[in-house]
Scaffold this active site. Structure first.
Site, PDB file in Angstrom:
ATOM      1  N   ARG A   1      -2.180  10.393  -0.611  1.00  0.00           N
ATOM      2  CA  ARG A   1      -3.561  10.526  -0.146  1.00  0.00           C
ATOM      3  C   ARG A   1      -3.895  11.941   0.356  1.00  0.00           C
ATOM      4  NH1 ARG A   1      -5.690   6.166   4.327  1.00  0.00           N
ATOM      5  NH2 ARG A   1      -5.699   4.622   2.681  1.00  0.00           N
TER       6      ARG A   1
ATOM      7  N   HIS B   1     -11.275  10.068   8.345  1.00  0.00           N
ATOM      8  CA  HIS B   1     -11.047   8.627   8.291  1.00  0.00           C
ATOM      9  C   HIS B   1     -10.388   8.089   9.562  1.00  0.00           C
ATOM     10  CE1 HIS B   1     -10.506   4.861   6.261  1.00  0.00           C
ATOM     11  NE2 HIS B   1      -9.195   4.913   6.283  1.00  0.00           N
TER      12      HIS B   1
ATOM     13  N   HIS C   1      -9.690  10.569   4.105  1.00  0.00           N
ATOM     14  CA  HIS C   1      -9.584   9.714   2.919  1.00  0.00           C
ATOM     15  C   HIS C   1     -10.132  10.507   1.734  1.00  0.00           C
ATOM     16  CE1 HIS C   1      -9.911   6.361   0.197  1.00  0.00           C
ATOM     17  NE2 HIS C   1      -9.194   5.645   1.046  1.00  0.00           N
TER      18      HIS C   1
ATOM     19  N   GLU D   1       0.845  -1.203   0.000  1.00  0.00           N
ATOM     20  CA  GLU D   1       0.000   0.000   0.000  1.00  0.00           C
ATOM     21  C   GLU D   1       0.870   1.239   0.000  1.00  0.00           C
ATOM     22  OE1 GLU D   1      -2.617  -0.452   3.369  1.00  0.00           O
ATOM     23  OE2 GLU D   1      -4.098  -1.464   2.138  1.00  0.00           O
TER      24      GLU D   1
ATOM     25  N   ARG E   1      -0.545   8.765   9.540  1.00  0.00           N
ATOM     26  CA  ARG E   1      -0.545   7.314   9.727  1.00  0.00           C
ATOM     27  C   ARG E   1      -0.168   6.599   8.441  1.00  0.00           C
ATOM     28  NH1 ARG E   1      -5.148   3.076   9.260  1.00  0.00           N
ATOM     29  NH2 ARG E   1      -5.838   4.568   7.710  1.00  0.00           N
TER      30      ARG E   1
HETATM   31  C1  LIG Z   1     -13.536   2.200   6.266  1.00  0.00           C
HETATM   32  C2  LIG Z   1     -12.272   1.980   7.060  1.00  0.00           C
HETATM   33  C3  LIG Z   1     -11.235   1.249   6.510  1.00  0.00           C
HETATM   34  C4  LIG Z   1     -10.058   1.038   7.254  1.00  0.00           C
HETATM   35  N1  LIG Z   1      -9.064   0.234   6.741  1.00  0.00           N
HETATM   36  C5  LIG Z   1      -7.991  -0.059   7.523  1.00  0.00           C
HETATM   37  C6  LIG Z   1      -7.018  -1.000   7.091  1.00  0.00           C
HETATM   38  O1  LIG Z   1      -7.140  -1.570   6.012  1.00  0.00           O
HETATM   39  N2  LIG Z   1      -5.964  -1.259   7.909  1.00  0.00           N
HETATM   40  C7  LIG Z   1      -5.801  -0.659   9.130  1.00  0.00           C
HETATM   41  O2  LIG Z   1      -4.816  -0.933   9.830  1.00  0.00           O
HETATM   42  N3  LIG Z   1      -6.729   0.230   9.558  1.00  0.00           N
HETATM   43  C8  LIG Z   1      -7.810   0.524   8.809  1.00  0.00           C
HETATM   44  N4  LIG Z   1      -8.739   1.400   9.271  1.00  0.00           N
HETATM   45  C9  LIG Z   1      -8.575   1.943  10.623  1.00  0.00           C
HETATM   46  C10 LIG Z   1      -8.857   0.845  11.652  1.00  0.00           C
HETATM   47  O3  LIG Z   1      -9.978   0.109  11.233  1.00  0.00           O
HETATM   48  C11 LIG Z   1      -9.134   1.417  13.028  1.00  0.00           C
HETATM   49  O4  LIG Z   1      -8.191   2.369  13.378  1.00  0.00           O
HETATM   50  C12 LIG Z   1      -9.092   0.294  14.071  1.00  0.00           C
HETATM   51  O5  LIG Z   1      -9.926  -0.749  13.667  1.00  0.00           O
HETATM   52  C13 LIG Z   1      -9.511   0.828  15.420  1.00  0.00           C
HETATM   53  O6  LIG Z   1      -9.701  -0.248  16.298  1.00  0.00           O
HETATM   54  P1  LIG Z   1     -10.154   0.039  17.789  1.00  0.00           P
HETATM   55  O7  LIG Z   1     -10.329  -1.278  18.439  1.00  0.00           O
HETATM   56  O8  LIG Z   1      -9.251   1.016  18.394  1.00  0.00           O
HETATM   57  O9  LIG Z   1     -11.553   0.798  17.631  1.00  0.00           O
HETATM   58  P2  LIG Z   1     -12.894   0.349  16.914  1.00  0.00           P
HETATM   59  O10 LIG Z   1     -12.670  -0.796  16.035  1.00  0.00           O
HETATM   60  O11 LIG Z   1     -13.514   1.546  16.330  1.00  0.00           O
HETATM   61  O12 LIG Z   1     -13.793  -0.142  18.142  1.00  0.00           O
HETATM   62  C14 LIG Z   1     -14.310   0.784  19.078  1.00  0.00           C
HETATM   63  C15 LIG Z   1     -15.339   0.088  19.922  1.00  0.00           C
HETATM   64  O13 LIG Z   1     -15.709   0.913  21.013  1.00  0.00           O
HETATM   65  C16 LIG Z   1     -17.116   0.940  21.155  1.00  0.00           C
HETATM   66  N5  LIG Z   1     -17.455   2.174  21.854  1.00  0.00           N
HETATM   67  C17 LIG Z   1     -17.217   3.442  21.474  1.00  0.00           C
HETATM   68  N6  LIG Z   1     -17.637   4.300  22.425  1.00  0.00           N
HETATM   69  C18 LIG Z   1     -18.138   3.552  23.419  1.00  0.00           C
HETATM   70  C19 LIG Z   1     -18.738   3.846  24.687  1.00  0.00           C
HETATM   71  N7  LIG Z   1     -18.924   5.101  25.111  1.00  0.00           N
HETATM   72  N8  LIG Z   1     -19.152   2.818  25.463  1.00  0.00           N
HETATM   73  C20 LIG Z   1     -19.014   1.540  25.052  1.00  0.00           C
HETATM   74  N9  LIG Z   1     -18.469   1.194  23.874  1.00  0.00           N
HETATM   75  C21 LIG Z   1     -18.032   2.191  23.073  1.00  0.00           C
HETATM   76  C22 LIG Z   1     -17.609   0.833  19.737  1.00  0.00           C
HETATM   77  O14 LIG Z   1     -18.956   0.439  19.692  1.00  0.00           O
HETATM   78  C23 LIG Z   1     -16.631  -0.207  19.187  1.00  0.00           C
HETATM   79  O15 LIG Z   1     -17.055  -1.492  19.581  1.00  0.00           O
HETATM   80  C24 LIG Z   1      -9.915   1.611   8.542  1.00  0.00           C
HETATM   81  C25 LIG Z   1     -10.964   2.357   9.080  1.00  0.00           C
HETATM   82  C26 LIG Z   1     -12.142   2.535   8.356  1.00  0.00           C
HETATM   83  C27 LIG Z   1     -13.246   3.321   8.972  1.00  0.00           C
END
Ligand SMILES: Cc1cc2nc3c(=O)[nH]c(=O)nc-3n(C[C@H](O)[C@H](O)[C@H](O)COP(=O)(O)OP(=O)(O)OC[C@H]3O[C@@H](n4cnc5c(N)ncnc54)[C@H](O)[C@@H]3O)c2cc1C
Length: 544
Positions: free
Chosen positions: A299, A360, A253, A124, A395
């Site tokens: 990007r 994003h 994005h 990528e 990032r």
């Molecule tokens: C469309 C898209 C494509 C992406 N593609 C990539 C990729 O290819 N590779 C990569 O490395 N990253 C990618 N990213 C970024 C990556 O997906 C995220 O940064 C990563 O998944 C974040 O993980 P996390 O566990 O920190 O948070 P999240 O996966 O966002 O999980 C957060 C959790 O917290 C919960 N939550 C939030 N607030 C509260 C609250 N007050 N009380 C209880 N629960 C709560 C939510 O419901 C959720 O379950 C992408 C992001 C998007 C949006």
């Protein structure tokens, strides 16, 4: 009366580990600590709804013999534009393959090359080697599927879905209530949690709390993030007195589908890789005016160019033209995008695709040490809600899922080591005072729209000091209104999110105003160049 208070305390939810959020960070961490104590995992919606679920590209890790940790470290540092913390980068890159192997052991299936069975490593933007493990364009979904299965079968994890953390409870908050001196350093004791089904706020007492609440894309009018990404963890941590860092670095994005029914659908960069051209409504191309690589520019350059054209012309969107390719090729190469656009009435083989840039990823967040611990003791922040120093000012693609699994491990190790020394306290129940049900939901909706619109227009891809000051003025007024409104009405999920969105908006604006240069994802017309004097993190802590 005394008996009922005693009974309420007896019935309080107590656990060793309270995990808030169920993306890659929360699920991985919960599975690790569950071997050492009782876990409560709360999630705002269903366990599988998160940013993680929508990750398309994959997870970066040094896997092939042609690749090396030094190369991955270097690519990450280059993307971070001088603000990465080197020891964090080294840690994530070097531990990465072990943690990815653990995902595989948990049942995650990454794509393999047909002839030799090795992983099909993608490449990528910004990566000089092939190092992206993926499950086609459904990597996040696959990771969530496997981890949710493991979590659901673990008897030490109590799952609470449709439960939303409202505020953290800290030692200094408890001390202030009793008019005592606050502890030093401050320590987390638990959290108040709103059930989105019963609308009751419960108190959870925990020895250790992990914020795994993800990013805050929803603070912007256009975002690739799902609705749950409202920056709750960042806002709660800030209110609890934790340090936050680098909130001005928001990754946009360049191409999200612009359609009233297509909230947050990403149109992958791979389409531009296949020769897609960006055009204005008039059909004219514009990217050559911005970069020698035109549509294949980095990007952030493409996002800025589109933003600039939209601001100049006042148009709602620009168009990505793929009509030079055969329908059969497009259907085969981009099945998900082809299908989703077709559902919206857009045949991408004959119609240009309406697109806008969209918020994003948040590089900043709750500042943590190398174990994922925040400045509030026993409060860990993992994943997108944290600022570990990995991303710096920008990032590198596919490094965020990796950061989530690496820090879930380190945080679990640190938390389990001290578990024996800690205790759960009896905490005061939530006091809703004289709050009544709101009959003015329109107020929440209106304020919400207002924040997201001025964040998009004033604090978006290209900033100026004047626009930022305008945004600051608006956000301060709105925060005042929300404060007044907040305690008068019974809590709802929307009201809690609104308060958090306003808080995050304020933090982004303040951080952007504080950085008097352009660096990485922060671009301001008033200071268009990077300045060596600003090679430092932006720090924010609640004024008390
Ligand atoms: C469309 C898209 C494509 C992406 N593609 C990539 C990729 O290819 N590779 C990569 O490395 N990253 C990618 N990213 C970024 C990556 O997906 C995220 O940064 C990563 O998944 C974040 O993980 P996390 O566990 O920190 O948070 P999240 O996966 O966002 O999980 C957060 C959790 O917290 C919960 N939550 C939030 N607030 C509260 C609250 N007050 N009380 C209880 N629960 C709560 C939510 O419901 C959720 O379950 C992408 C992001 C998007 C949006």
């Amino acid at each position: 009366m005394i008996w009922s208070a005693a009974l309420e305390i007896l019935l309080q939810n107590k656990c060793d580990f309270l995990v808030i959020g169920s993306g890659v960070a929360g699920l991985s961490y919960a599975l690790k600590v569950a071997d050492f104590g009782q876990v409560v995992l709360i999630s705002k919606r269903s366990l599988d709804e998160s940013n993680t679920r929508y990750a398309q590209g994959g997870i970066a890790a040094v896997w092939s013999p042609e690749d090396s940790p030094d190369s991955h470290v270097n690519d990450t540092l280059v993307a971070g534009a001088g603000l990465c913390r080197r020891e964090t980068v080294e840690k994530v890159v070097r531990e990465g393959p072990i943690r990815v192997q653990e995902l595989i052991d948990q049942g995650v299936t990454f794509c393999r090359d047909e002839p030799n069975g090795d992983f099909d490593l993608g490449r990528e933007g910004g990566h000089t080697e092939r190092r992206i493990l993926h499950a086609r364009d459904r990597t996040g979904e696959e990771i969530v599927r496997a981890l949710v299965e493991r979590v659901r079968e673990n008897p030490n994890i109590e799952i609470r879905e449709n439960c939303m953390a409202v505020d953290l409870i800290t030692g200094s908050w408890l001390a202030r209530r009793k008019e005592e001196l606050p502890p030093y350093p401050d320590v987390v004791r638990g959290a108040y949690v709103l059930s989105l089904e019963t609308h009751v706020v419960d108190v959870f007492s925990a020895k250790i709390v992990a914020l795994c609440t993800g990013g805050a894309g929803k603070v912007y009018r256009y975002t690739s993030n799902p609705d749950v990404a409202s920056g709750d963890g960042m806002a709660m941590a800030y209110r609890a007195g934790a340090h936050l860092q680098n909130m001005e670095f928001v990754q946009f994005h360049p191409t999200c589908l612009f359609h009233p029914k297509a909230k947050r659908f990403l149109i992958s960069e791979a389409l531009r890789g296949e020769g897609g051209k960006l055009r204005l409504g008039s059909g004219k191309r514009f990217m050559e005016r911005y970069h020698e690589l035109a549509e294949l520019a980095p990007r952030d350059v493409v996002a800025r160019a589109i933003d600039s054209e939209l601001k100049k012309t006042g148009a709602d969107c620009v168009y990505l033209d793929m009509t030079h390719l055969e329908a059969s090729f497009l259907r085969e190469r981009f099945p998900v995008i082809y299908g989703r656009c077709a559902d919206m009435g857009i045949d991408i083989a004959s119609d240009p695709i309406p697109v806008v840039p969209a918020a994003h990823y948040f590089c900043g967040g709750v500042a943590t040490d190398l174990h994922g611990e925040s400045s509030v003791r026993n409060l860990f922040a993992i994943g997108e809600t944290a600022c570990t120093g990995l991303h710096g000012a920008n990032r590198l693609a596919s490094n965020s899922l990796l950061e989530g699994v690496v820090f879930a491990h380190s945080a679990a190790e640190a938390a389990c080591e001290r578990l024996g020394e800690l205790e759960c306290l009896d905490l005061p129940n939530w006091d809703s005072g004289k709050a009544v049900d709101s009959d003015e939901l329109v107020v929440i909706k209106q304020t919400w729209e207002e924040i997201r619109t001025f964040m998009w227009n004033y604090v978006g891809i290209m900033r100026t000091t004047r626009r930022l000051k305008r945004a600051r003025h608006r956000v301060q007024l709105l925060q005042e209104e929300i404060r007044n409104y907040y305690w008068d009405f019974r809590l709802t999920g929307d009201l809690v999110e609104l308060r958090n969105l306003a808080q995050v908006a304020d933090l982004v604006v303040e951080s952007a105003l504080a950085r008097r240069e352009s660096r990485g994802l922060h671009y301001t017309i008033d200071f268009p160049h990077s300045d060596m004097r600003w090679v430092r993190d932006t720090e924010l802590r609640k004024r008390t």
